[in-house]
Design an enzyme around this catalytic site. Structure first.
Site, PDB file in Angstrom:
ATOM      1  CB  SER A 191       2.850   8.419 -12.375  1.00 46.23           C
ATOM      2  OG  SER A 191       3.614   9.283 -13.202  1.00 46.23           O
ATOM      3  CE1 TYR A 204      -0.909   7.983 -15.922  1.00 56.13           C
ATOM      4  CE2 TYR A 204       0.697   9.735 -15.593  1.00 56.13           C
ATOM      5  CZ  TYR A 204       0.355   8.399 -15.550  1.00 56.13           C
ATOM      6  OH  TYR A 204       1.283   7.466 -15.128  1.00 56.13           O
ATOM      7  CE  LYS A 208      -1.123   6.600 -12.740  1.00 55.81           C
ATOM      8  NZ  LYS A 208      -1.168   5.163 -12.374  1.00 55.81           N
TER       9      LYS A 208
END
Length: 339
Positions: A191, A204, A208
């Site tokens: 991402s 998150y 990542k």
């Protein structure tokens, strides 16, 4: 004499125009310039990916579903994995109805990425069915929408276990087979948040960032196997269920489902660019519209200024979240302009 003067004027004009042309191209870009060059001049997916066995995790919706759909049209054999069996069967039917694939060429293989003890058996099941794994697409993952101070530690554990450790575990199960064959592709859907951190998605972003570090190191370790290639894909906001399925303050607390995503990049375009990346063995690609794409470049080359800017925009992002709006960075900038 006049001809030389004219030539000099033309050269000067070219010097002025070319940067403007490149700037206009960049302003219209929806991916990094290397990827866009490959789209224009590179190898085509229909030449490079046909007849391969591709294992896609997170194939029950969003990018994973669209990837399975577009791959099916290329004539690959598919392994579809996720936790929701009924959704996987739906994706399989969609692929069969819109391609020339036969029933036996698509394997539905339910998989919980957090259950790492099941990964070895799943890998053996794929090899037993097709005899090889040409491409593994690590696509499974969940996002997050919550403030650090209000979030239970279990949410951070869940994000690390799914997005990072689960992906690492499955990759480690598949890699020995690729090393034995001395060929294969590992595609990991990361991402832009793995490059440019944003508030409300701290867990998150951390997961990542961890993936980026792991796969960059792994590529260096396997340099003696040139037939094994890695492609790390960094999408920005894409139309999918990732926001709807995002974790919040508690693992069991659902996210609001009425968030508008129409302004985001269509999933089909994101996957089209992913396939070009895979066909051309690109190591790292950024896929996003502006202003998020521009933000990634700023983070890459001016991190101090980028962190200051993100902190300023973070106030608007957090307020949008509290107001029930989609807090994604591109939406913040659009709203800011309107305001």
């Amino acid at each position: 004499m006049m001809s030389w003067e004219l030539l000099l004027w033309l050269l000067a004009l070219c010097v002025l125009i070319l940067p403007l042309v490149q700037l206009l191209r960049f302003l219209r870009a929806d991916a990094d310039l290397t990827l866009l060059w490959a789209e224009w001049q590179g190898r085509r997916p229909e030449w490079e990916l046909t007849d391969m066995v591709v294992w896609v995790t997170g194939a029950s919706s969003g990018i994973g579903e669209e990837l399975a759909f577009q791959l099916s049209k290329l004539g690959v054999s598919l392994v579809l994995s996720a936790r929701r069996v009924q959704e996987l069967e739906r994706v399989k039917r969609r692929c069969l109805e819109n391609s020339n694939l036969k029933e036996k060429e698509i394997l539905v293989l339910p998989l919980d990425l957090t259950d790492t003890s099941s990964h070895e058996a799943a890998t053996k099941a794929v090899l037993q069915e097709f005899g090889k794994i040409d491409i593994l697409v690590n696509n499974s993952g969940r996002s997050q929408r919550s403030l650090v101070l209000e979030t239970n530690l279990d949410v951070f554990k869940e994000l690390i276990n799914l997005n990072y450790l689960g992906t690492v575990s499955l990759t480690k199960c598949v890699l020995p087979h690729m090393v034995e064959r001395k060929q294969g592709k590992i595609v990991t859907v990361n991402s832009i948040a793995g490059i440019a951190s944003v508030p409300l998605s701290s867990g998150y972003c951390a997961s990542k960032h961890a993936l980026r570090g792991f796969f960059n190191a792994l590529q260096c370790e396997l340099i003696k196997y040139p037939g094994i290639t890695f492609c790390n894909v960094y999408p920005g906001p894409v139309q999918s269920d990732i926001v709807k399925n995002a974790l919040t303050e508690e693992v069991t607390k659902p996210m609001k489902n009425d968030i508008d995503q129409s302004y985001k990049m269509p999933t089909s375009r994101c996957v089209q660019l992913m396939l070009i990346s895979m066909a051309n063995d690109l190591k790292e690609v950024w896929i996003s519209d502006h202003p998020v794409l521009l933000g990634a470049y700023v983070w890459q080359y001016m991190p101090t200024w980028a962190l200051w800017l993100t902190s300023k925009l973070g106030k608007k992002r957090i307020q949008n979240f509290k107001d029930g709006l989609d807090p994604d960075l591109s939406y913040i900038l659009q709203k800011t302009k309107k305001d």
